[in-house]
Design an enzyme around this catalytic site. Sequence first.
Site, PDB file in Angstrom:
ATOM      1  N   TRP A 162      46.945  32.046 -61.296  1.00 30.04           N
ATOM      2  CA  TRP A 162      46.760  33.477 -61.382  1.00 30.04           C
ATOM      3  C   TRP A 162      47.691  33.969 -62.506  1.00 30.04           C
ATOM      4  CZ3 TRP A 162      48.663  30.689 -57.024  1.00 30.04           C
ATOM      5  CH2 TRP A 162      49.733  30.472 -56.932  1.00 30.04           C
TER       6      TRP A 162
ATOM      7  N   GLU B 218      50.070  37.659 -55.075  1.00 29.25           N
ATOM      8  CA  GLU B 218      51.360  38.110 -54.769  1.00 29.25           C
ATOM      9  C   GLU B 218      51.198  38.689 -53.015  1.00 29.25           C
ATOM     10  OE1 GLU B 218      54.066  38.316 -55.688  1.00 29.25           O
ATOM     11  OE2 GLU B 218      53.814  38.050 -57.947  1.00 29.25           O
TER      12      GLU B 218
ATOM     13  N   GLN C 187      56.259  35.489 -48.140  1.00 28.72           N
ATOM     14  CA  GLN C 187      56.810  34.786 -47.251  1.00 28.72           C
ATOM     15  C   GLN C 187      56.171  33.266 -47.102  1.00 28.72           C
ATOM     16  OE1 GLN C 187      59.609  35.918 -45.105  1.00 28.72           O
ATOM     17  NE2 GLN C 187      59.634  36.582 -47.067  1.00 28.72           N
ATOM     18  N   THR C 188      55.458  32.931 -48.349  1.00 28.16           N
ATOM     19  CA  THR C 188      54.495  31.710 -48.232  1.00 28.16           C
ATOM     20  C   THR C 188      54.768  30.824 -49.676  1.00 28.16           C
ATOM     21  OG1 THR C 188      52.999  33.019 -47.009  1.00 28.16           O
ATOM     22  CG2 THR C 188      52.162  30.921 -47.835  1.00 28.16           C
TER      23      THR C 188
ATOM     24  N   GLY D 157      48.405  32.693 -42.079  1.00 31.58           N
ATOM     25  CA  GLY D 157      49.584  33.283 -41.341  1.00 31.58           C
ATOM     26  C   GLY D 157      49.910  34.589 -41.485  1.00 31.58           C
ATOM     27  N   TYR D 158      50.573  35.400 -40.780  1.00 32.40           N
ATOM     28  CA  TYR D 158      50.819  36.771 -41.414  1.00 32.40           C
ATOM     29  C   TYR D 158      49.541  37.376 -41.563  1.00 32.40           C
ATOM     30  CZ  TYR D 158      55.731  36.298 -41.203  1.00 32.40           C
ATOM     31  OH  TYR D 158      57.292  36.174 -41.030  1.00 32.40           O
TER      32      TYR D 158
ATOM     33  N   TYR E  24      58.647  45.342 -53.296  1.00 40.85           N
ATOM     34  CA  TYR E  24      58.489  44.286 -54.154  1.00 40.85           C
ATOM     35  C   TYR E  24      57.073  43.946 -54.697  1.00 40.85           C
ATOM     36  CZ  TYR E  24      57.341  39.798 -55.561  1.00 40.85           C
ATOM     37  OH  TYR E  24      56.769  38.594 -56.359  1.00 40.85           O
TER      38      TYR E  24
ATOM     39  N   ASP F 282      62.704  39.836 -54.794  1.00 38.34           N
ATOM     40  CA  ASP F 282      62.248  39.356 -53.648  1.00 38.34           C
ATOM     41  C   ASP F 282      63.623  38.124 -53.379  1.00 38.34           C
ATOM     42  OD1 ASP F 282      62.263  37.289 -55.648  1.00 38.34           O
ATOM     43  OD2 ASP F 282      60.459  36.256 -54.939  1.00 38.34           O
TER      44      ASP F 282
ATOM     45  N   CYS G 214      67.421  27.370 -58.987  1.00 36.46           N
ATOM     46  CA  CYS G 214      68.444  27.790 -58.060  1.00 36.46           C
ATOM     47  C   CYS G 214      68.196  27.923 -56.624  1.00 36.46           C
ATOM     48  CB  CYS G 214      68.714  29.358 -58.642  1.00 36.46           C
ATOM     49  SG  CYS G 214      69.942  30.187 -58.110  1.00 36.46           S
TER      50      CYS G 214
ATOM     51  N   CYS H 255      72.431  23.243 -60.812  1.00 37.77           N
ATOM     52  CA  CYS H 255      73.222  23.993 -61.455  1.00 37.77           C
ATOM     53  C   CYS H 255      73.157  23.278 -63.081  1.00 37.77           C
ATOM     54  CB  CYS H 255      74.730  24.169 -61.271  1.00 37.77           C
ATOM     55  SG  CYS H 255      74.633  25.213 -59.696  1.00 37.77           S
TER      56      CYS H 255
ATOM     57  N   CYS I 132      70.427  24.556 -65.168  1.00 33.81           N
ATOM     58  CA  CYS I 132      70.231  26.078 -65.178  1.00 33.81           C
ATOM     59  C   CYS I 132      70.614  26.594 -66.443  1.00 33.81           C
ATOM     60  CB  CYS I 132      70.789  26.456 -64.122  1.00 33.81           C
ATOM     61  SG  CYS I 132      70.540  28.466 -63.994  1.00 33.81           S
TER      62      CYS I 132
END
Length: 411
Positions: free
Chosen positions: A49, A67, A72-73, A111-112, A150, A168, A220, A227, A230
């Site tokens: 996407w 999105e 939550q996935t 789900g959801y 979000y 998020d 992260c 780190c 990062c």
Amino acid sequence: MAHRNGKEERRFQRPRASKPSTLRESAEVSRIAADLLAWYDRNARVLPWRTPPGAGPADPYRVWLSEIMLQQTVVATVKPYFGRFTTLWPDVVTLAAAPREAVLAEWAGLGYYARARNLHACAGVVTRDHGGRFPDTVEGLLTLPGIGPYTAAAIAAIAFDRPVAAIDGNVERVMARLHAIKTPLPAAKPRIRAVADAAVPAERPGDFAQALMDLGATICAPKTPRCAECPLAGDCAGRLRGLAATLPRKTPKPPKPARTSAVYAHFRNDGAILIETRPDSGLLGGMIGLPGPDWTKHPPTPETIAAAAPGAADWQRAETEARHVFTHFSLTLGVLVATGPALQGRRYMAFEAARAAAPTVMRKAMEIARAGLRDGARITASAGVKKNTPPDEGGARWGRAAGPRQDFGKL
DNA sequence: CACACGTGGGT
DNA sequence: TACCCAAGTGT
């Protein structure tokens, strides 16, 4: 090897050297944004996407669809669903024209399920009220079903290059560490909002939003931040104070209660299975499932179970129970199986189609029922239904634990 | 603000 | 194994 999690992510090639250095010199852009975008230019994940770094906005429909699915996935779970959805319904008008049950069936397993109901509703609104084009502002997007703060910000930034912060879980974690915010969530949200807003660059806000998410997903990480790899390590107060891995702090979660019930699996002589559509709201709303008593804290009595039967048959109790863990409770379902001519006034669906369209907990029950059927209604476990299986809780069981399997032979 | 709302993978 | 957690939204 870029990651230790075993999955080598593909990266967009062709790093862009000019843009980041230009940005770095601009007084408008923070060092955080410049460093992060430079890192993103080299490390952006290739996702269906997305456009490559610096290539500008992606198709709003695909951004929106991704999105919603990503709420939550994790990315790996979303990819195959995204592929099937965009093949079936390449644009919002096509999706709006699809039957709702087809959309819900295609969503099964993700789900959801309120997301799928809102997805279809949203496609309808965009098609009918907005000429098939998504609003290009946060305020406009916020009016649509299934789009909250979000997602509105994410679409505005990624699909329309609006300079807004899409906050998020990833961004909360990155910001909490970057600024060593020790206040636990959700109390820390206002402060996180402030520092996130301040970090958004005027240029490439869409890439910035995605870069923050990639950083949160690959570097992260929640438990063990890398780190050493990062790009923001030098500016990270959490790392400097040795706190990174402990942030963000969160208020502890309450334990999950257990619920128990039973479901009826009736196989018509041709192998089709009796199904029903669940109420449109609430748990698994609008999805197909097997009939049975309510899911309660205490096991249902034989009378309650009998009263929930879809019809008269020689119901046999499968030896294996269906176990499943939801967000806020765990569930144990006894499975009652019978075969015969169609029960009066009931709906049947080919077994494979029903399994495909059912939410995971119902898939488990269907598998157990079929395995029981194959072995004469007294079988053990069925293969392939082990995932998301809760521990064997000491109490709250009915049937064997309460005594012989008496009452389930003839109901 | 708190809670309902799924699922699968990581540790 | 048991718990944590993931690109949240709606009520």
